[in-house]
Design a protein around this motif. Structure first.
Motif, PDB file in Angstrom:
ATOM      1  N   TYR A   1       0.861  -1.177   0.000  1.00 19.43           N
ATOM      2  CA  TYR A   1       0.000   0.000   0.000  1.00 19.43           C
ATOM      3  C   TYR A   1       0.896   1.226   0.000  1.00 19.43           C
ATOM      4  O   TYR A   1       1.790   1.365   0.848  1.00 19.43           O
ATOM      5  CB  TYR A   1      -0.883  -0.020   1.253  1.00 19.43           C
ATOM      6  CG  TYR A   1      -1.780   1.181   1.374  1.00 19.43           C
ATOM      7  CD1 TYR A   1      -2.861   1.367   0.521  1.00 19.43           C
ATOM      8  CD2 TYR A   1      -1.554   2.143   2.360  1.00 19.43           C
ATOM      9  CE1 TYR A   1      -3.684   2.475   0.636  1.00 19.43           C
ATOM     10  CE2 TYR A   1      -2.375   3.252   2.484  1.00 19.43           C
ATOM     11  CZ  TYR A   1      -3.436   3.412   1.617  1.00 19.43           C
ATOM     12  OH  TYR A   1      -4.250   4.504   1.734  1.00 19.43           O
ATOM     13  N   TYR A   2       0.678   2.126  -0.970  1.00 18.67           N
ATOM     14  CA  TYR A   2       1.428   3.373  -1.035  1.00 18.67           C
ATOM     15  C   TYR A   2       0.559   4.469  -0.429  1.00 18.67           C
ATOM     16  O   TYR A   2      -0.414   4.925  -1.039  1.00 18.67           O
ATOM     17  CB  TYR A   2       1.818   3.688  -2.479  1.00 18.67           C
ATOM     18  CG  TYR A   2       2.724   4.882  -2.589  1.00 18.67           C
ATOM     19  CD1 TYR A   2       3.990   4.875  -2.001  1.00 18.67           C
ATOM     20  CD2 TYR A   2       2.324   6.017  -3.261  1.00 18.67           C
ATOM     21  CE1 TYR A   2       4.824   5.975  -2.093  1.00 18.67           C
ATOM     22  CE2 TYR A   2       3.147   7.124  -3.367  1.00 18.67           C
ATOM     23  CZ  TYR A   2       4.404   7.091  -2.773  1.00 18.67           C
ATOM     24  OH  TYR A   2       5.232   8.196  -2.864  1.00 18.67           O
ATOM     25  N   ALA A   3       0.895   4.863   0.786  1.00 17.70           N
ATOM     26  CA  ALA A   3       0.054   5.757   1.580  1.00 17.70           C
ATOM     27  C   ALA A   3      -0.217   7.125   0.948  1.00 17.70           C
ATOM     28  O   ALA A   3      -1.364   7.583   0.973  1.00 17.70           O
ATOM     29  CB  ALA A   3       0.643   5.922   2.983  1.00 17.70           C
ATOM     30  N   PRO A   4       0.783   7.823   0.380  1.00 15.53           N
ATOM     31  CA  PRO A   4       0.484   9.162  -0.144  1.00 15.53           C
ATOM     32  C   PRO A   4      -0.609   9.178  -1.215  1.00 15.53           C
ATOM     33  O   PRO A   4      -1.396  10.111  -1.279  1.00 15.53           O
ATOM     34  CB  PRO A   4       1.826   9.623  -0.719  1.00 15.53           C
ATOM     35  CG  PRO A   4       2.843   8.885   0.070  1.00 15.53           C
ATOM     36  CD  PRO A   4       2.219   7.524   0.310  1.00 15.53           C
ATOM     37  N   TRP A   5      -0.647   8.171  -2.065  1.00  8.73           N
ATOM     38  CA  TRP A   5      -1.646   8.132  -3.137  1.00  8.73           C
ATOM     39  C   TRP A   5      -2.858   7.287  -2.764  1.00  8.73           C
ATOM     40  O   TRP A   5      -3.889   7.369  -3.429  1.00  8.73           O
ATOM     41  CB  TRP A   5      -1.047   7.577  -4.415  1.00  8.73           C
ATOM     42  CG  TRP A   5       0.019   8.434  -5.037  1.00  8.73           C
ATOM     43  CD1 TRP A   5       0.411   9.684  -4.659  1.00  8.73           C
ATOM     44  CD2 TRP A   5       0.835   8.083  -6.147  1.00  8.73           C
ATOM     45  NE1 TRP A   5       1.422  10.138  -5.466  1.00  8.73           N
ATOM     46  CE2 TRP A   5       1.702   9.171  -6.387  1.00  8.73           C
ATOM     47  CE3 TRP A   5       0.925   6.968  -6.957  1.00  8.73           C
ATOM     48  CZ2 TRP A   5       2.638   9.164  -7.416  1.00  8.73           C
ATOM     49  CZ3 TRP A   5       1.856   6.963  -7.975  1.00  8.73           C
ATOM     50  CH2 TRP A   5       2.697   8.056  -8.192  1.00  8.73           C
ATOM     51  N   GLY A   6      -2.714   6.423  -1.758  1.00  6.11           N
ATOM     52  CA  GLY A   6      -3.820   5.555  -1.366  1.00  6.11           C
ATOM     53  C   GLY A   6      -4.040   4.395  -2.313  1.00  6.11           C
ATOM     54  O   GLY A   6      -5.144   3.895  -2.438  1.00  6.11           O
ATOM     55  N   ASN A   7      -2.955   3.950  -2.980  1.00  5.66           N
ATOM     56  CA  ASN A   7      -3.117   2.850  -3.925  1.00  5.66           C
ATOM     57  C   ASN A   7      -2.510   1.542  -3.429  1.00  5.66           C
ATOM     58  O   ASN A   7      -1.587   1.529  -2.620  1.00  5.66           O
ATOM     59  CB  ASN A   7      -2.545   3.198  -5.303  1.00  5.66           C
ATOM     60  CG  ASN A   7      -1.039   3.286  -5.319  1.00  5.66           C
ATOM     61  OD1 ASN A   7      -0.483   4.305  -4.919  1.00  5.66           O
ATOM     62  ND2 ASN A   7      -0.376   2.236  -5.779  1.00  5.66           N
ATOM     63  N   LEU A   8      -3.081   0.476  -3.935  1.00  5.12           N
ATOM     64  CA  LEU A   8      -2.591  -0.871  -3.702  1.00  5.12           C
ATOM     65  C   LEU A   8      -1.594  -1.169  -4.809  1.00  5.12           C
ATOM     66  O   LEU A   8      -1.781  -0.732  -5.950  1.00  5.12           O
ATOM     67  CB  LEU A   8      -3.777  -1.836  -3.795  1.00  5.12           C
ATOM     68  CG  LEU A   8      -3.583  -3.258  -3.361  1.00  5.12           C
ATOM     69  CD1 LEU A   8      -3.271  -3.304  -1.873  1.00  5.12           C
ATOM     70  CD2 LEU A   8      -4.846  -4.050  -3.660  1.00  5.12           C
ATOM     71  N   ALA A   9      -0.518  -1.887  -4.492  1.00  3.24           N
ATOM     72  CA  ALA A   9       0.495  -2.228  -5.489  1.00  3.24           C
ATOM     73  C   ALA A   9       0.792  -3.719  -5.428  1.00  3.24           C
ATOM     74  O   ALA A   9       0.987  -4.268  -4.344  1.00  3.24           O
ATOM     75  CB  ALA A   9       1.772  -1.434  -5.238  1.00  3.24           C
ATOM     76  N   LEU A  10       0.816  -4.349  -6.578  1.00  3.67           N
ATOM     77  CA  LEU A  10       1.201  -5.745  -6.710  1.00  3.67           C
ATOM     78  C   LEU A  10       2.512  -5.739  -7.489  1.00  3.67           C
ATOM     79  O   LEU A  10       2.539  -5.417  -8.679  1.00  3.67           O
ATOM     80  CB  LEU A  10       0.123  -6.533  -7.451  1.00  3.67           C
ATOM     81  CG  LEU A  10       0.463  -7.968  -7.830  1.00  3.67           C
ATOM     82  CD1 LEU A  10       0.828  -8.790  -6.600  1.00  3.67           C
ATOM     83  CD2 LEU A  10      -0.693  -8.601  -8.571  1.00  3.67           C
ATOM     84  N   PHE A  11       3.613  -6.072  -6.801  1.00  5.84           N
ATOM     85  CA  PHE A  11       4.927  -6.006  -7.426  1.00  5.84           C
ATOM     86  C   PHE A  11       5.208  -7.252  -8.248  1.00  5.84           C
ATOM     87  O   PHE A  11       5.007  -8.363  -7.778  1.00  5.84           O
ATOM     88  CB  PHE A  11       6.018  -5.819  -6.363  1.00  5.84           C
ATOM     89  CG  PHE A  11       6.108  -4.413  -5.864  1.00  5.84           C
ATOM     90  CD1 PHE A  11       7.042  -3.538  -6.399  1.00  5.84           C
ATOM     91  CD2 PHE A  11       5.234  -3.951  -4.897  1.00  5.84           C
ATOM     92  CE1 PHE A  11       7.105  -2.220  -5.971  1.00  5.84           C
ATOM     93  CE2 PHE A  11       5.289  -2.632  -4.457  1.00  5.84           C
ATOM     94  CZ  PHE A  11       6.223  -1.773  -4.995  1.00  5.84           C
ATOM     95  N   TYR A  12       5.677  -7.041  -9.477  1.00  4.02           N
ATOM     96  CA  TYR A  12       6.110  -8.167 -10.304  1.00  4.02           C
ATOM     97  C   TYR A  12       7.617  -8.144 -10.515  1.00  4.02           C
ATOM     98  O   TYR A  12       8.191  -9.055 -11.095  1.00  4.02           O
ATOM     99  CB  TYR A  12       5.355  -8.232 -11.633  1.00  4.02           C
ATOM    100  CG  TYR A  12       5.464  -7.029 -12.530  1.00  4.02           C
ATOM    101  CD1 TYR A  12       6.497  -6.905 -13.450  1.00  4.02           C
ATOM    102  CD2 TYR A  12       4.498  -6.029 -12.485  1.00  4.02           C
ATOM    103  CE1 TYR A  12       6.584  -5.819 -14.290  1.00  4.02           C
ATOM    104  CE2 TYR A  12       4.566  -4.939 -13.333  1.00  4.02           C
ATOM    105  CZ  TYR A  12       5.611  -4.839 -14.234  1.00  4.02           C
ATOM    106  OH  TYR A  12       5.686  -3.752 -15.079  1.00  4.02           O
TER     107      TYR A  12
END
Length: 116
Positions: free
Chosen positions: A69-80
């Protein structure tokens, strides 16, 4: 907490870490999100609300398969792909048990729910 992640119709086992931010994320499940590429490293999407980041764990560099979770933007991230470095703004929520980084890199839709 064990969860099930379905990537473009293919179910994959996953696990959320034991921290306050991951528990707040779990309260949103089930989720169904469309993904877009970001920096040729991760697929991102926006959950319905920002997560409470109080009690966030120490920063760690993301690895392929990490759900974050990237807090400043509020997005979920799935790393590949593995990330370059740790950031206090990036909170690792858990990990997806999928070694097929090509599938993760091309994922268009993800569904996340508690494990059956």
């Amino acid at each position: 907490m064990n969860i099930q992640v379905t990537i473009d119709g293919q179910p994959v086992d996953a696990r959320l870490n034991d921290n306050a931010v991951a528990r707040d994320f779990a309260s949103l499940l089930p989720l169904s999100l469309d993904l877009e590429d970001f920096h040729q490293t991760e697929r991102i999407a926006y959950p319905p609300r920002k997560l409470d980041i109080s009690g966030a764990p120490d920063p760690a560099a993301p690895k392929a398969g990490d759900l974050a979770y990237y807090a400043p933007w509020g997005n979920l991230a799935l790393f590949y792909r593995d990330g370059d470095s740790a950031s206090a703004d990036l909170i690792i929520l858990g990990h997806i048990d999928d070694r097929d980084t090509e599938r993760l890199a091309n994922a268009e839709h993800i569904t996340i729910e508690p494990a059956p």
